[in-house]
Write an enzyme that holds these catalytic residues in place. Structure first.
Site, PDB file in Angstrom:
ATOM      1  N   CYS A  31      -1.417  -5.785   1.323  1.00 53.71           N
ATOM      2  CA  CYS A  31      -0.027  -5.918   1.783  1.00 53.71           C
ATOM      3  C   CYS A  31       0.512  -7.321   1.485  1.00 53.71           C
ATOM      4  O   CYS A  31       0.145  -8.289   2.144  1.00 53.71           O
ATOM      5  CB  CYS A  31       0.013  -5.628   3.287  1.00 53.71           C
ATOM      6  SG  CYS A  31       1.577  -5.990   4.088  1.00 53.71           S
ATOM      7  N   CYS A  34       2.319  -9.098   4.317  1.00 52.38           N
ATOM      8  CA  CYS A  34       1.343  -9.566   5.308  1.00 52.38           C
ATOM      9  C   CYS A  34       0.868 -10.971   4.954  1.00 52.38           C
ATOM     10  O   CYS A  34       0.751 -11.837   5.818  1.00 52.38           O
ATOM     11  CB  CYS A  34       0.138  -8.620   5.375  1.00 52.38           C
ATOM     12  SG  CYS A  34       0.538  -6.957   5.948  1.00 52.38           S
TER      13      CYS A  34
END
Length: 103
Positions: A31, A34
Site C-alpha cells: 500500500c 500507507c
C-alpha cells in the site's frame, strides 16, 4: 515516542488494555499511501507523547482487521479505554489526525 509494531498476539495487551489513547494504523506492505502516512505518524508520535501509536499489518492480522471493519488502507482507528472511538480512512493530513485528538 516511537511507533509500536503490533502482531495479532499483542493487540489486546497493547491496544484494548491500554489506559491511554491508542491510534492503530492498519497498513500493508503493498500500500503506497500507507508508506506515505508513516512520516506523518512519526511526527505525531514525537509531538504527542501522551498517546500511543501502533501499526499492524492487515495481511498478517486479517481477523483483527475484519473485526473492526477495515476495508480500505490505510485506516487509522482511535481506541480509548479499549473501544474504537474514531476512524480515518485513506491518506489523511497531520492536521486532520491531530484534530481528532482529545484536548
Amino acid at each position: 515516542m516511537a511507533i509500536t509494531e503490533l502482531t495479532a498476539d499483542m493487540f489486546d495487551s497493547e491496544v484494548l488494555q491500554s489506559d491511554q489513547l491508542v491510534i492503530v494504523d492498519f497498513w500493508a506492505t503493498w500500500c503506497t499511501p500507507c508508506s506515505m502516512l508513516v512520516p506523518i505518524l512519526e511526527e505525531i508520535a514525537a509531538e504527542h507523547t501522551d498517546i500511543k501509536i501502533c501499526k499492524i499489518n492487515m495481511d498478517e492480522a486479517q481477523d483483527i482487521a475484519e473485526k473492526y471493519g477495515v476495508m480500505s488502507l490505510p485506516c487509522l482507528i482511535f481506541f480509548k479505554q479499549g473501544k474504537a472511538v474514531e476512524e480515518c480512512i485513506g491518506l489523511v493530513s497531520k492536521d486532520r489526525i491531530v484534530s481528532l485528538l482529545p484536548e
